[in-house]
Design an enzyme around this catalytic site. Sequence first.
Site, PDB file in Angstrom:
ATOM      1  N   ASP A  28      54.485  24.515  46.642  1.00 27.90           N
ATOM      2  CA  ASP A  28      54.954  25.726  45.974  1.00 27.90           C
ATOM      3  C   ASP A  28      53.767  26.512  45.407  1.00 27.90           C
ATOM      4  OD1 ASP A  28      56.842  27.521  45.086  1.00 27.90           O
ATOM      5  OD2 ASP A  28      58.077  26.031  44.055  1.00 27.90           O
ATOM      6  N   ASP A  57      64.390  32.384  46.504  1.00 27.15           N
ATOM      7  CA  ASP A  57      65.209  31.161  46.538  1.00 27.15           C
ATOM      8  C   ASP A  57      66.671  31.485  46.813  1.00 27.15           C
ATOM      9  OD1 ASP A  57      62.945  29.810  45.770  1.00 27.15           O
ATOM     10  OD2 ASP A  57      63.750  29.102  43.850  1.00 27.15           O
TER      11      ASP A  57
END
Length: 432
Positions: free
Chosen positions: A166, A227
């Site tokens: 990430d 997301d």
Amino acid sequence: MISFTVMGSSVVSRLFFLVLVSMTSARDDGLARTPPMGWMAWERFRCETNCTDNPKNCISEELFRDMADRLSEDGWRELGYKYLIIDDCWMSTQRDKEGRLQPDPVRFPGGIPRLARYVHDRGLKLGIYADLGTHTCMGFPGTPLNKIQVDAQTFASWGVDYLKFDGCYSNAVEHMLGYPVMSEALNATGRPIVYSCSWPVYQGGLPPDINYTLLGEICHLWRNYVDIQDSWDSVEGIIDWFFNNQDDLQPAAGPGRWNDPDMLIIGNFGLSVDQARSQMALWAIMASPLIMSNDLRDLDPAMRAILQNKLVIAINQDPAGFQGRRLLKEKSGIQVFWRPLSHSYIALVFLSLRRDMPYRYSTCLSKLNISAGVYQVYDVFKSSTLPQINSTTDFTVTINPSGVVMWLIAPETQTRSEFRGQRSPIGGFTLF
Ligand SMILES: *[C@@H]1O[C@H](CO)[C@@H](O)[C@H](O)[C@H]1NC(C)=O
Ligand SMILES: *[C@@H]1O[C@H](CO)[C@@H](O)[C@H](O)[C@H]1NC(C)=O
Ligand SMILES: *[C@@H]1O[C@H](CO)[C@@H](O)[C@H](O)[C@H]1NC(C)=O
Ligand SMILES: *[C@@H]1O[C@H](CO)[C@@H](O)[C@H](O)[C@H]1NC(C)=O
Ligand SMILES: *[C@@H]1O[C@H](CO)[C@@H](O)[C@H](O)[C@H]1NC(C)=O
């Protein structure tokens, strides 16, 4: 380069050296030749760390063992769903004395190696999560540039098979340096590790800020966009963004390098059965990773059937690895999508973004620029063969609101001469 003044010059030059090395070597390691499939904790289980209060649903060794049991015992593994992926919130708040990442000792009492053995013993593979930056998105220890090597070595020594890297708490320059360095560091461990990069999400996901040629050389898959959340609005927004930008995104995909529109949320609370079919169909058209985030211990049978539909999986996993495109966006709210497959087969999806009632959409293949003779048609979700059509045959499909009709079509010459009544090359079934 101001942000690197804190680092010794030898570290900086070593990082640049590694960047140059990785930029000249293609990611041709044989991994992820088709889009990865599996299960990931995030969308369903988030950052629940209170195992006293919520023992069955907290991020813990037990949760991942439960999901490994389900993947191996309920038919998922045989369908290809084999990566079991830990997301954020698995770590202890501190690195260990040697400066290595370590799991929370209460929630992962056996450490990651014991979990990896459990997963491998069931014919599955283990994925883990780290973050290029000072902290993970949820505030656990990050992997800054000077920790990349040690973290790659740690994951390899634990038996990890997949890394989601990430990009919270770091800037564009650190991303440009760090993502290639991790690629090289994973390769240097000698362990085959699928590498998922969140780099594009943090830089808007599009050229010129994102160089998809470079990403294809260093990562096996990458998160391009925001997301996913548990709602149809979220799924629809993702579909719209990916196909609005298909000219930039579609050519980036291929065997070993995939766009990742994020997890399948099928089986949770936000999608109807029609909407779940829509997510599955469009993820197959996009050659997207099929990574579920749901509770495999408690899954509605209709949702399970969608996730386990062998033909839609076979279309997703087609070895040519060509990402499909949107052909038409009608004013009526109907959109048509197309993905060419091996052996001249084609997948078509008719999606309705209407909110009223089932819509009768009439067209013919020539209007979709599909014009080679006579076709056999198979309805993927109805599991039925339809009458033959040619390029000028008018037909009507009835599409439910926020639902799809998905077809697999094959040129008649192909089906007759090679495959009629035999196992089809797409999915290995007798379709026609
Ligand atoms: C877990 O939740 C309970 C009840 O809400 C609370 O008393 C406890 O402090 C929490 N434990 C942790 C570790 O947060
Ligand atoms: C490392 O990269 C080389 C060159 O791309 C590749 O042939 C090899 O399989 C990779 N090894 C691992 C363990 O990823
Ligand atoms: C993108 O990356 C590739 C591969 O590293 C490189 O050859 C190319 O010059 C880059 N393109 C741009 C516009 O920077
Ligand atoms: C079909 O091809 C023509 C000519 O290349 C093009 O203008 C048209 O947009 C195409 N239609 C579809 C649905 O792709
Ligand atoms: C295509 O099929 C239609 C019926 O669906 C038929 O009338 C027509 O003759 C066919 N055209 C060709 C070129 O086979």
